[in-house]
Design a protein around this motif. Structure first.
Motif, PDB file in Angstrom:
ATOM      1  N   PRO A 300       0.799  -1.238   0.000  1.00 46.48           N
ATOM      2  CA  PRO A 300       0.000   0.000   0.000  1.00 46.48           C
ATOM      3  C   PRO A 300       0.823   1.274   0.000  1.00 46.48           C
ATOM      4  CG  PRO A 300      -0.966  -1.599   1.493  1.00 46.48           C
ATOM      5  CD  PRO A 300       0.339  -2.179   1.037  1.00 46.48           C
ATOM      6  N   HIS A 301       1.856   1.368   0.823  1.00 48.13           N
ATOM      7  CA  HIS A 301       2.625   2.607   0.892  1.00 48.13           C
ATOM      8  C   HIS A 301       3.561   2.770  -0.288  1.00 48.13           C
ATOM      9  CE1 HIS A 301       5.095  -0.516   2.641  1.00 48.13           C
ATOM     10  NE2 HIS A 301       6.149   0.268   2.714  1.00 48.13           N
ATOM     11  N   ARG A 302       3.783   1.725  -1.057  1.00 43.51           N
ATOM     12  CA  ARG A 302       4.673   1.831  -2.220  1.00 43.51           C
ATOM     13  C   ARG A 302       3.948   2.349  -3.457  1.00 43.51           C
ATOM     14  NH1 ARG A 302       7.123  -2.240   0.787  1.00 43.51           N
ATOM     15  NH2 ARG A 302       9.329  -1.742   1.055  1.00 43.51           N
ATOM     16  N   ARG A 303       2.654   2.484  -3.376  1.00 44.91           N
ATOM     17  CA  ARG A 303       1.912   3.066  -4.494  1.00 44.91           C
ATOM     18  C   ARG A 303       1.938   4.580  -4.442  1.00 44.91           C
ATOM     19  NH1 ARG A 303      -3.868   1.411  -5.220  1.00 44.91           N
ATOM     20  NH2 ARG A 303      -3.377   1.896  -7.367  1.00 44.91           N
ATOM     21  N   ARG A 304       2.435   5.145  -3.363  1.00 42.87           N
ATOM     22  CA  ARG A 304       2.361   6.593  -3.165  1.00 42.87           C
ATOM     23  C   ARG A 304       3.640   7.260  -3.663  1.00 42.87           C
ATOM     24  NH1 ARG A 304       0.230   9.581   2.301  1.00 42.87           N
ATOM     25  NH2 ARG A 304      -0.408  11.472   1.250  1.00 42.87           N
ATOM     26  N   ARG A 305       3.613   7.748  -4.881  1.00 48.35           N
ATOM     27  CA  ARG A 305       4.775   8.429  -5.443  1.00 48.35           C
ATOM     28  C   ARG A 305       4.738   9.922  -5.159  1.00 48.35           C
ATOM     29  NH1 ARG A 305       3.042   4.758  -9.004  1.00 48.35           N
ATOM     30  NH2 ARG A 305       4.519   3.165  -9.715  1.00 48.35           N
TER      31      ARG A 305
END
Length: 679
Positions: A300-305
């Motif tokens: 989930p947190h790796r989708r936040r660019r």
């Protein structure tokens, strides 16, 4: 910190000797699972816990430390430690430093270990990790990923193991971590208090029972905690033998690809987490269920660019990704010949060898060989290379409109705007400041920036003969000590005063202003600024966005701006002054600057123009740096905004393009020579 004497004893942390049991926590099953998996496989890289206050984040972390297997070192067997890292810790305290006591007493070079060494085989807990300095977060995450700490400083070359479970907790309302730092955490869990009445009753009842008799409460849950501790130990032993076949590895790769995860760290973390989950469940091989659990925790947190991207993955999105991944997992591996054909492409698609199209992004200024995305001073400053992309258009959406504004050409990126003078160092990356973490510029008598070893030795050297030293260690006295004067960058408070009155052609201006604040907030997110927004309309000035570093809250508040009515500029400037004074009490080191967007037509209240100028003069006397964005349009221009800028002793810039990037670039473009003063 002294280690606990037994499994049921906890380090200092506000709770009693017995400590709240891990198995007694209700409603945080996902957090408990994430912590357990990191205890089984520390190579996962730690857990970031995001959530509101009062959700047992600290309680669960402290309870985990009591479940870890005992540690055997040179002093014998001991319980695993819970080491808490304060937000204000220095780098020397974290990684270790030269042991000055032994240097001065014995004349020998020695290393004093820091908190990372103390946390070896234990838990390193960082509360409010989003408030920790970025360079310290990098140090922690590097150590957690490599399992070792390497120190090259002050003439010391040292390395020691540091394998620990890293746990960071944060409240998103107090600001976010950069996407680059988010990616370095292995797993992330969002926690919130349950809205189920029965669950809330159970939580309160257990806490009250614990407070009434901690020892008896802990004893009641001791068997359950002991079972979890034994399962962790068994899973650790089982971990090396867990099989991860190519089918599940392909499933992992397909899930990460479907969520467009940058880099390969996400794939590795999912693989490690799935393996740890299989070991925890007592299986000999990774299954699709293990992959799904791992993806829920690791992606989930790796989708936040971008700071404005919504974090998280919905169950529906994960179901879709797992379905697509199942199709990929069932396919046989491509042969080398097939892969070669795929890479070469075909003449028809224009992507074959020697036929790359002229507009290939890798060849242009926005290609993959450009500036790092976390470098706000490089070309583009972390912003899109053009204004034609979807993300670039989002900030320019007019209120009440379902469509984006037409794209405009992006102006050349001007130099960074910074508050003139030297600040005291609210940590950031905008204006010059004296800080505790910046580069060493000189040696000074005060020890505020840490010890300046060379300056201390230079001050002591001329005194050695008078102190009777002929041989042996250097003889130091208190007057010899010199501190390090460090210079770095600080974050500022940027207060927007936005004229949303009827005279501002409300729809266009609101679109431009909203886009300006959103764009500047993206820049402020990188530079560690705080941003506030005051809307001026009708008869009042409304603080629509109190000072914040949280981009999520900012965007939500900005979506509700309203327009119309007269222009009480004086009230808006008074409100800005009030916000700055109040914030100065809370954070005395953070300097402020004012950004006023208006056409200069003050029409609200009695004697509106004299009152607006009087309010502006008070801001100028307080030394507030200011920029006025002149939003006046038409053939006939009155120049009222420029007159107001002269009273503010700031600078004025004409807004010719009503786009968020134009406004934000203007704010960043000013220099200390514009006449604006620092707070």
């Amino acid at each position: 910190m002294a280690p606990p004497a037994t499994r049921t004893r906890t380090p200092a942390g506000g709770e009693s000797e017995a400590g709240f049991p891990f198995s007694a926590v209700i409603g945080q099953e996902r957090l408990q699972l994430a912590l357990i998996l990191c205890a089984v496989h520390p190579g996962i890289g730690g857990v970031l816990v995001r959530g509101e206050k009062g959700t047992a984040k600290s309680t669960v972390v402290r309870a985990l430390a009591r479940l870890l297997p005992p540690v055997v070192d040179e002093s014998g067997a001991r319980a695993a430690r819970l080491v808490e890292l304060p937000v204000g810790a220095t780098e020397d305290r974290v990684v270790g430093s030269l042991d000055l006591e032994r240097v001065l007493r014995d004349g020998e070079q020695a290393f004093r270990p820091g908190l990372l060494a103390a946390a070896h085989h234990g838990v390193l807990y960082v509360d409010e990790v989003n408030l920790l300095h970025d360079h310290l977060v990098d140090v922690l995450l590097d150590a957690a990923a490599m399992g070792r700490v390497h120190i090259e400083r002050d003439g010391i070359s040292h390395s020691h193991p540091a394998r620990f479970v890293l746990v960071g907790t944060m409240n998103p309302e107090e600001g976010e971590l950069r996407p680059q730092l988010l990616d370095r955490f292995g797993l992330t869990v969002d926690v919130a208090a349950s809205r189920d009445v029965d669950v809330r009753m159970s939580v309160v009842r257990r806490r009250l029972d614990y407070e009434a008799d901690p020892a008896a409460f802990a004893a009641a849950y001791a068997p359950a905690d002991a079972e979890i501790a034994d399962r962790i130990l068994t899973a650790r032993d089982r971990l090396p033998g867990i099989a991860l076949d190519d089918v599940e590895l392909r499933r992992i790769a397909a899930v990460c690809a479907s969520f467009d995860v940058d880099g390969m760290r996400g794939d590795l973390v999912v693989a490690r987490t799935a393996t740890a989950h299989a070991a925890w469940c007592g299986r000999d091989a990774v299954t699709a269920d293990d992959v799904r659990i791992a993806a829920e925790l690791a992606l989930p947190h790796r989708r936040r660019r971008d700071p404005f991207d919504e974090p998280g993955i919905t169950p529906e999105q994960l179901d879709e990704a797992m379905t697509e991944a199942a199709d990929q997992a069932d396919r046989p591996e491509s042969t080398e010949e097939q892969r070669g054909e795929s890479d070469a492409g075909s003449p028809e698609d224009g992507h074959g060898t020697g036929d790359r199209p002229d507009d290939d992004p890798e060849d242009g200024p926005g290609g993959g060989a450009g500036q790092p995305e976390d470098d706000p001073d490089g070309p583009g400053g972390g912003q899109p290379a053009t204004e034609s992309g979807e993300d670039s258009r989002k900030p320019d959406r007019p209120a009440g409109s379902g469509q984006a504004s037409p794209p405009v050409a992006a102006p050349a990126r001007p130099p960074r705007w910074e508050v003139p003078g030297m600040g005291e160092g609210a940590p950031g990356r905008r204006s010059r400041a004296r800080t505790r973490q910046g580069r060493v510029v000189n040696a000074i008598p005060e020890l505020t920036g840490g010890l300046h070893l060379l300056g201390t030795l230079q001050a002591a050297a001329p005194q050695q003969w008078a102190r009777g030293r002929r041989t042996g260690p250097l003889r130091l006295a208190a007057p010899d000590l010199r501190g390090a004067y460090r210079e770095g960058r600080e974050g500022n408070l940027v207060v927007f005063v936005v004229d949303t009155s009827g005279s501002m052609a409300a729809r266009d201006r609101l679109s431009a202003v909203t886009g300006a604040v959103v764009t500047l907030l993206r820049d402020a997110y990188q530079r560690r600024d705080k941003v506030a927004v005051i809307a001026v309309r009708g008869s009042v000035a409304e603080l629509v966005l109190p000072p914040t570093s949280s981009t999520d809250i900012a965007v939500r508040r900005l979506a509700d701006l309203r327009t119309g009515g007269k222009t009480p500029l004086a009230a808006g400037l008074r409100k800005a002054h009030e916000v700055m004074r109040r914030e100065r009490v809370r954070d005395p080191r953070r300097r402020a600057m004012l950004v006023l967007l208006t056409d200069g037509r003050a029409t609200g209240g009695t004697d509106p123009v004299p009152r607006a100028r009087a309010s502006a003069a008070r801001l100028a006397r307080d030394g507030i740096a200011s920029i006025v964005i002149d939003c006046e349009r038409g053939m006939v221009r009155l120049g009222l905004a420029a007159e107001l800028a002269a009273v503010l002793r700031g600078t004025v810039v004409r807004l010719t393009e009503l786009t968020g990037s134009a406004v934000a670039d203007t704010v960043r473009a000013g220099t200390s020579g514009t006449g604006a003063r620092a707070a």
